[in-house]
Write a protein that holds these residues in place. Structure first.
Motif, mmCIF file in Angstrom:
data_model
loop_
_atom_site.group_PDB
_atom_site.id
_atom_site.type_symbol
_atom_site.label_atom_id
_atom_site.label_comp_id
_atom_site.label_asym_id
_atom_site.label_seq_id
_atom_site.Cartn_x
_atom_site.Cartn_y
_atom_site.Cartn_z
ATOM 1 N N LEU A 229 60.776 24.759 -38.395
ATOM 2 C CA LEU A 229 60.428 23.640 -37.521
ATOM 3 C C LEU A 229 60.385 22.321 -38.282
ATOM 4 O O LEU A 229 60.833 21.280 -37.786
ATOM 5 C CB LEU A 229 59.083 23.902 -36.846
ATOM 6 N N ALA A 230 59.838 22.359 -39.481
ATOM 7 C CA ALA A 230 59.760 21.134 -40.288
ATOM 8 C C ALA A 230 61.153 20.604 -40.586
ATOM 9 O O ALA A 230 61.399 19.392 -40.534
ATOM 10 C CB ALA A 230 59.001 21.408 -41.581
ATOM 11 N N GLU A 231 62.088 21.510 -40.871
ATOM 12 C CA GLU A 231 63.458 21.089 -41.189
ATOM 13 C C GLU A 231 64.127 20.438 -39.983
ATOM 14 O O GLU A 231 64.726 19.361 -40.109
ATOM 15 C CB GLU A 231 64.282 22.291 -41.655
ATOM 16 N N ILE A 232 64.027 21.059 -38.800
ATOM 17 C CA ILE A 232 64.730 20.491 -37.639
ATOM 18 C C ILE A 232 64.021 19.248 -37.107
ATOM 19 O O ILE A 232 64.635 18.437 -36.413
ATOM 20 C CB ILE A 232 64.915 21.530 -36.512
ATOM 21 N N ARG A 233 62.737 19.095 -37.455
ATOM 22 C CA ARG A 233 61.997 17.901 -37.024
ATOM 23 C C ARG A 233 61.989 16.821 -38.101
ATOM 24 O O ARG A 233 61.378 15.768 -37.923
ATOM 25 C CB ARG A 233 60.566 18.281 -36.646
ATOM 26 N N ASN A 234 62.639 17.120 -39.236
ATOM 27 C CA ASN A 234 62.755 16.158 -40.333
ATOM 28 C C ASN A 234 61.383 15.710 -40.838
ATOM 29 O O ASN A 234 61.100 14.519 -40.960
ATOM 30 C CB ASN A 234 63.589 14.940 -39.909
ATOM 31 N N THR A 235 60.548 16.713 -41.149
ATOM 32 C CA THR A 235 59.224 16.415 -41.671
ATOM 33 C C THR A 235 58.890 17.409 -42.777
ATOM 34 O O THR A 235 59.667 18.317 -43.076
ATOM 35 C CB THR A 235 58.159 16.460 -40.556
ATOM 36 N N ASP A 236 57.734 17.245 -43.373
ATOM 37 C CA ASP A 236 57.279 18.120 -44.446
ATOM 38 C C ASP A 236 56.527 19.317 -43.857
ATOM 39 O O ASP A 236 55.749 19.169 -42.913
ATOM 40 C CB ASP A 236 56.361 17.314 -45.378
ATOM 41 N N THR A 237 56.749 20.501 -44.417
ATOM 42 C CA THR A 237 56.137 21.710 -43.870
ATOM 43 C C THR A 237 54.618 21.636 -43.886
ATOM 44 O O THR A 237 53.964 21.974 -42.882
ATOM 45 C CB THR A 237 56.597 22.960 -44.645
ATOM 46 N N GLN A 238 54.030 21.196 -44.980
ATOM 47 C CA GLN A 238 52.567 21.150 -45.040
ATOM 48 C C GLN A 238 52.009 20.121 -44.056
ATOM 49 O O GLN A 238 50.958 20.347 -43.453
ATOM 50 C CB GLN A 238 52.082 20.828 -46.453
ATOM 51 N N THR A 239 52.715 19.028 -43.870
ATOM 52 C CA THR A 239 52.287 18.039 -42.881
ATOM 53 C C THR A 239 52.263 18.652 -41.489
ATOM 54 O O THR A 239 51.317 18.448 -40.711
ATOM 55 C CB THR A 239 53.234 16.818 -42.898
ATOM 56 N N LEU A 240 53.287 19.438 -41.173
ATOM 57 C CA LEU A 240 53.357 20.106 -39.877
ATOM 58 C C LEU A 240 52.236 21.135 -39.738
ATOM 59 O O LEU A 240 51.595 21.239 -38.685
ATOM 60 C CB LEU A 240 54.716 20.771 -39.709
ATOM 61 N N LEU A 241 51.968 21.887 -40.789
ATOM 62 C CA LEU A 241 50.882 22.875 -40.758
ATOM 63 C C LEU A 241 49.527 22.194 -40.584
ATOM 64 O O LEU A 241 48.670 22.669 -39.823
ATOM 65 C CB LEU A 241 50.889 23.709 -42.042
ATOM 66 N N ASP A 242 49.322 21.092 -41.283
ATOM 67 C CA ASP A 242 48.056 20.366 -41.168
ATOM 68 C C ASP A 242 47.826 19.890 -39.737
ATOM 69 O O ASP A 242 46.725 20.028 -39.191
ATOM 70 C CB ASP A 242 48.036 19.156 -42.121
ATOM 71 N N LYS A 243 48.875 19.334 -39.126
ATOM 72 C CA LYS A 243 48.725 18.776 -37.784
ATOM 73 C C LYS A 243 48.560 19.870 -36.747
ATOM 74 O O LYS A 243 47.734 19.747 -35.819
ATOM 75 C CB LYS A 243 49.928 17.891 -37.443
ATOM 76 N N THR A 244 49.320 20.946 -36.852
ATOM 77 C CA THR A 244 49.180 22.024 -35.870
ATOM 78 C C THR A 244 47.839 22.729 -36.012
ATOM 79 O O THR A 244 47.280 23.207 -35.021
ATOM 80 C CB THR A 244 50.341 23.032 -35.974
ATOM 81 N N CYS A 245 47.304 22.784 -37.223
ATOM 82 C CA CYS A 245 45.955 23.329 -37.420
ATOM 83 C C CYS A 245 44.926 22.433 -36.741
ATOM 84 O O CYS A 245 44.023 22.918 -36.050
ATOM 85 C CB CYS A 245 45.657 23.455 -38.915
ATOM 86 N N GLU A 246 45.080 21.136 -36.918
ATOM 87 C CA GLU A 246 44.181 20.179 -36.263
ATOM 88 C C GLU A 246 44.262 20.319 -34.745
ATOM 89 O O GLU A 246 43.229 20.315 -34.047
ATOM 90 C CB GLU A 246 44.560 18.756 -36.676
ATOM 91 N N ASN A 247 45.472 20.468 -34.221
ATOM 92 C CA ASN A 247 45.654 20.643 -32.776
ATOM 93 C C ASN A 247 44.939 21.893 -32.282
ATOM 94 O O ASN A 247 44.305 21.882 -31.211
ATOM 95 C CB ASN A 247 47.150 20.758 -32.442
ATOM 96 N N ALA A 248 45.072 22.995 -33.039
ATOM 97 C CA ALA A 248 44.432 24.254 -32.647
ATOM 98 C C ALA A 248 42.917 24.090 -32.594
ATOM 99 O O ALA A 248 42.259 24.572 -31.653
ATOM 100 C CB ALA A 248 44.818 25.358 -33.620
ATOM 101 N N LYS A 249 42.360 23.418 -33.561
ATOM 102 C CA LYS A 249 40.903 23.222 -33.594
ATOM 103 C C LYS A 249 40.443 22.355 -32.426
ATOM 104 O O LYS A 249 39.350 22.557 -31.890
ATOM 105 C CB LYS A 249 40.481 22.611 -34.929
ATOM 106 N N ILE A 250 41.292 21.426 -32.003
ATOM 107 C CA ILE A 250 40.946 20.571 -30.863
ATOM 108 C C ILE A 250 40.965 21.379 -29.570
ATOM 109 O O ILE A 250 39.994 21.373 -28.811
ATOM 110 C CB ILE A 250 41.907 19.371 -30.771
ATOM 111 N N ILE A 251 42.065 22.088 -29.296
ATOM 112 C CA ILE A 251 42.159 22.795 -28.017
ATOM 113 C C ILE A 251 41.143 23.918 -27.908
ATOM 114 O O ILE A 251 40.637 24.224 -26.824
ATOM 115 C CB ILE A 251 43.596 23.327 -27.775
ATOM 116 N N PHE A 252 40.801 24.542 -29.055
ATOM 117 C CA PHE A 252 39.823 25.630 -29.016
ATOM 118 C C PHE A 252 38.395 25.183 -29.307
ATOM 119 O O PHE A 252 37.501 26.012 -29.491
ATOM 120 C CB PHE A 252 40.233 26.729 -30.007
ATOM 121 N N SER A 253 38.192 23.864 -29.361
ATOM 122 C CA SER A 253 36.848 23.286 -29.584
ATOM 123 C C SER A 253 36.213 23.829 -30.869
ATOM 124 O O SER A 253 35.026 24.206 -30.886
ATOM 125 C CB SER A 253 35.931 23.562 -28.378
#
Length: 256
Positions: A229-253
């Motif tokens: 996903l990071a490759e096709i979105r032209n971003t860094d893998t750890q940056t993507l992991l950090d943000k998706t982790c943050e998203n998960a914590k938000i939706i699951f309170s």
């Protein structure tokens, strides 16, 4: 090594983990896994998922009736789910939805059980985890009507549907299927989804990413999906992991 890997959809109560579940789950934190939601499929699965979550600090669970099991739901299933939600480690109602590929339960019963669970989620202000297989039109009609908060997991719809889902405030879950050679639609969706609406998942023991397709999946393999996903979105893998982790914590309170 990567960190902040949050697997928003797993099935560690599956029999394919029965021989080595303790070993697998004990080792995952050292592989950078910070959170997992084990998703139930019926009342028995709810109980097993709750037991797993109780044993590991980093594991949470959802309670719900999968569309495959809809015809087996008895008159008390909503109250049963309600009782599981009282558990502080229950973070969602799921996995719920519609499955028109297998039709293991009649479609009218699937819809009835699905809508009752969404209604409960709205009442209790808890997110839903949606299963949608070859039922896009009916799923969207129901989600548009109720507008629950939550996730459409293993998203297989079009970019246009993804825009609709994001438009009502829901999240898109992507897993190993996006890495498959024939995954044209999932790749298009993966490029589109706003980063603040993207979640990562395994659906383990199923849907292992390339190069492990066909083998048992577990949360340690989510990094391969993240790298793709990071490759096709032209971003860094750890940056993507950090943000998706943050998203998960938000939706699951789960935010501190």
């Amino acid at each position: 090594m990567y960190k902040n890997i949050f697997d928003t959809h797993a099935h560690y109560d599956d029999e394919r983990f029965s021989d080595d579940i303790s070993k697998v789950l004990a080792e995952l934190p050292s592989a950078g896994i910070c959170g997992i939601v084990n998703c139930a499929t019926d009342i028995s699965s709810c109980k097993k998922s709750a037991e797993i979550a109780a044993e590991y600090d980093y594991i949470y669970f959802s309670a719900g009736i999968h569309p495959h099991e809809s015809s087996e739901a008895d008159d008390s299933f909503i109250e049963d789910i309600r009782s599981f939600i009282e558990n502080k480690k229950c973070v969602a109602i799921g996995e719920i939805g519609l499955d028109y590929h297998y039709d293991f339960s009649p479609r009218d019963i699937q819809k009835d059980v699905f809508e009752k669970q969404i209604f409960l989620a709205k009442e209790l202000d808890i997110p839903v985890i949606i299963h949608d297989r070859e039922a896009h039109a009916d799923i969207w009609e129901i989600l548009k009507r109720y507008r629950p908060k939550g996730i459409v997991h293993c998203f297989s719809g079009s970019v246009e549907m993804a825009k609709d889902i994001v438009g009502i405030g829901m999240y898109i879950g992507l897993g190993g299927a996006v890495t498959f050679k024939n995954a044209k639609k999932p790749v298009e969706v993966a490029k589109y989804v706003p980063i603040d609406r993207l979640l990562l998942e395994t659906d383990c023991p199923y849907m292992s990413p390339v190069p492990f397709r066909g083998k048992r999946n577990d949360s340690s393999l989510i990094k391969y999906t993240a790298e793709f996903l990071a490759e096709i979105r032209n971003t860094d893998t750890q940056t993507l992991l950090d943000k998706t982790c943050e998203n998960a914590k938000i939706i699951f309170s789960l935010c501190e």
